[in-house]
Scaffold this active site. Structure first.
Site, PDB file in Angstrom:
ATOM      1  N   HIS A   1     -32.692   8.926 -29.341  1.00  0.00           N
ATOM      2  CA  HIS A   1     -33.883   9.763 -29.187  1.00  0.00           C
ATOM      3  C   HIS A   1     -33.563  11.209 -29.548  1.00  0.00           C
ATOM      4  O   HIS A   1     -34.325  11.868 -30.266  1.00  0.00           O
ATOM      5  CB  HIS A   1     -34.395   9.735 -27.734  1.00  0.00           C
ATOM      6  CG  HIS A   1     -34.944   8.430 -27.283  1.00  0.00           C
ATOM      7  ND1 HIS A   1     -34.533   7.823 -26.114  1.00  0.00           N
ATOM      8  CD2 HIS A   1     -35.874   7.610 -27.824  1.00  0.00           C
ATOM      9  CE1 HIS A   1     -35.195   6.690 -25.951  1.00  0.00           C
ATOM     10  NE2 HIS A   1     -36.008   6.533 -26.981  1.00  0.00           N
TER      11      HIS A   1
ATOM     12  N   LYS B   1     -44.193  -1.019 -18.978  1.00  0.00           N
ATOM     13  CA  LYS B   1     -42.849  -1.219 -18.440  1.00  0.00           C
ATOM     14  C   LYS B   1     -42.833  -0.701 -17.003  1.00  0.00           C
ATOM     15  O   LYS B   1     -43.732   0.009 -16.580  1.00  0.00           O
ATOM     16  CB  LYS B   1     -41.832  -0.439 -19.275  1.00  0.00           C
ATOM     17  CG  LYS B   1     -41.854  -0.781 -20.755  1.00  0.00           C
ATOM     18  CD  LYS B   1     -40.989   0.179 -21.527  1.00  0.00           C
ATOM     19  CE  LYS B   1     -41.097  -0.041 -23.026  1.00  0.00           C
ATOM     20  NZ  LYS B   1     -40.322   0.927 -23.782  1.00  0.00           N
TER      21      LYS B   1
ATOM     22  N   ARG C   1     -35.716   1.471 -35.871  1.00  0.00           N
ATOM     23  CA  ARG C   1     -34.332   1.000 -35.859  1.00  0.00           C
ATOM     24  C   ARG C   1     -34.158  -0.206 -36.773  1.00  0.00           C
ATOM     25  O   ARG C   1     -33.138  -0.356 -37.414  1.00  0.00           O
ATOM     26  CB  ARG C   1     -33.906   0.598 -34.443  1.00  0.00           C
ATOM     27  CG  ARG C   1     -33.707   1.752 -33.512  1.00  0.00           C
ATOM     28  CD  ARG C   1     -33.423   1.244 -32.145  1.00  0.00           C
ATOM     29  NE  ARG C   1     -34.568   0.442 -31.705  1.00  0.00           N
ATOM     30  CZ  ARG C   1     -34.879   0.162 -30.473  1.00  0.00           C
ATOM     31  NH1 ARG C   1     -34.124   0.576 -29.506  1.00  0.00           N
ATOM     32  NH2 ARG C   1     -35.946  -0.543 -30.175  1.00  0.00           N
TER      33      ARG C   1
ATOM     34  N   SER D   1     -33.089   2.094 -24.717  1.00  0.00           N
ATOM     35  CA  SER D   1     -33.043   2.428 -23.299  1.00  0.00           C
ATOM     36  C   SER D   1     -32.781   1.183 -22.466  1.00  0.00           C
ATOM     37  O   SER D   1     -32.043   1.226 -21.479  1.00  0.00           O
ATOM     38  CB  SER D   1     -34.362   3.082 -22.868  1.00  0.00           C
ATOM     39  OG  SER D   1     -34.537   4.307 -23.532  1.00  0.00           O
TER      40      SER D   1
END
Length: 188
Positions: A20, A44, A94, A132
């Site tokens: 990040h 989440k 990614r 994360s």
């Protein structure tokens, strides 16, 4: 006359990783101002509270660049972007799997607010495997996450897990049998 270009980099940032941070720094090179927008609502179940996530991001980024702002937001992202007077969303990619999801989000955001454009940046190669979720999984079992997250985040992760604070979002639902073991030490 130059019109200031502001980009919004939204996310849960639970926690902020070095991937990040890399994207934030690279995004700042492209835009006059970059707003790191920490989402209050998320499907989440974050390990860190909204206030903790904002504070960790601020600490990790530091205050050496007044062109980077960290703030919480709630509600619909496109409404927040419009309130900030911005027209650009910054998103990181990614892998191909990220692209499909991000592509759908970008199209929906554009459908909701036509003036908003999404700019994608590829993640630096050394952070391709970092997320994360993966960082929390490793840290929850006492794994060494040094170098994957800013130092303030590493300390906070260790503190959370040392105190037994495990939430549903953590891939490992319970601390290891011996509890948290700081990296480099053993339970014996």
């Amino acid at each position: 006359m130059h019109q200031e270009r502001t980009a919004i980099y939204p996310g849960t940032f639970d926690p902020l990783t070095n991937g990040h941070l890399s994207l934030i720094r690279r995004g700042r090179e492209l835009f006059d101002q970059l707003v790191v927008a920490v989402a209050a609502e998320t499907p989440k179940h974050p390990l860190f509270t909204l206030e903790e996530r904002v504070q960790l991001a601020r600490e990790a980024i530091g205050d050496s660049d007044s062109g980077i702002v960290v703030e919480p937001f709630d509600g619909l992202l496109v409404d927040y972007v419009a309130k900030r007077g911005a027209h650009i969303l910054l998103r990181g990619l990614r892998a191909v799997s990220d692209f499909e999801y991000e592509f759908q989000l970008a199209l929906m955001n554009r459908r909701l607010r036509r003036e908003i454009q999404t700019v994608f940046l590829m993640t630096d190669y050394q952070w391709l495997y970092i997320s994360s979720t993966i960082v929390k999984a490793a840290a929850s079992l006492g794994g060494n996450v040094h170098g994957l997250v800013p130092e303030c985040v590493e300390r906070s992760l260790h503190n959370k897990y040392a105190l037994g604070e495990v939430r549903r979002a953590t891939p490992c639902l319970a601390p290891s049998a011996g509890g948290f073991v700081p990296s480099g030490k053993s339970n014996a």
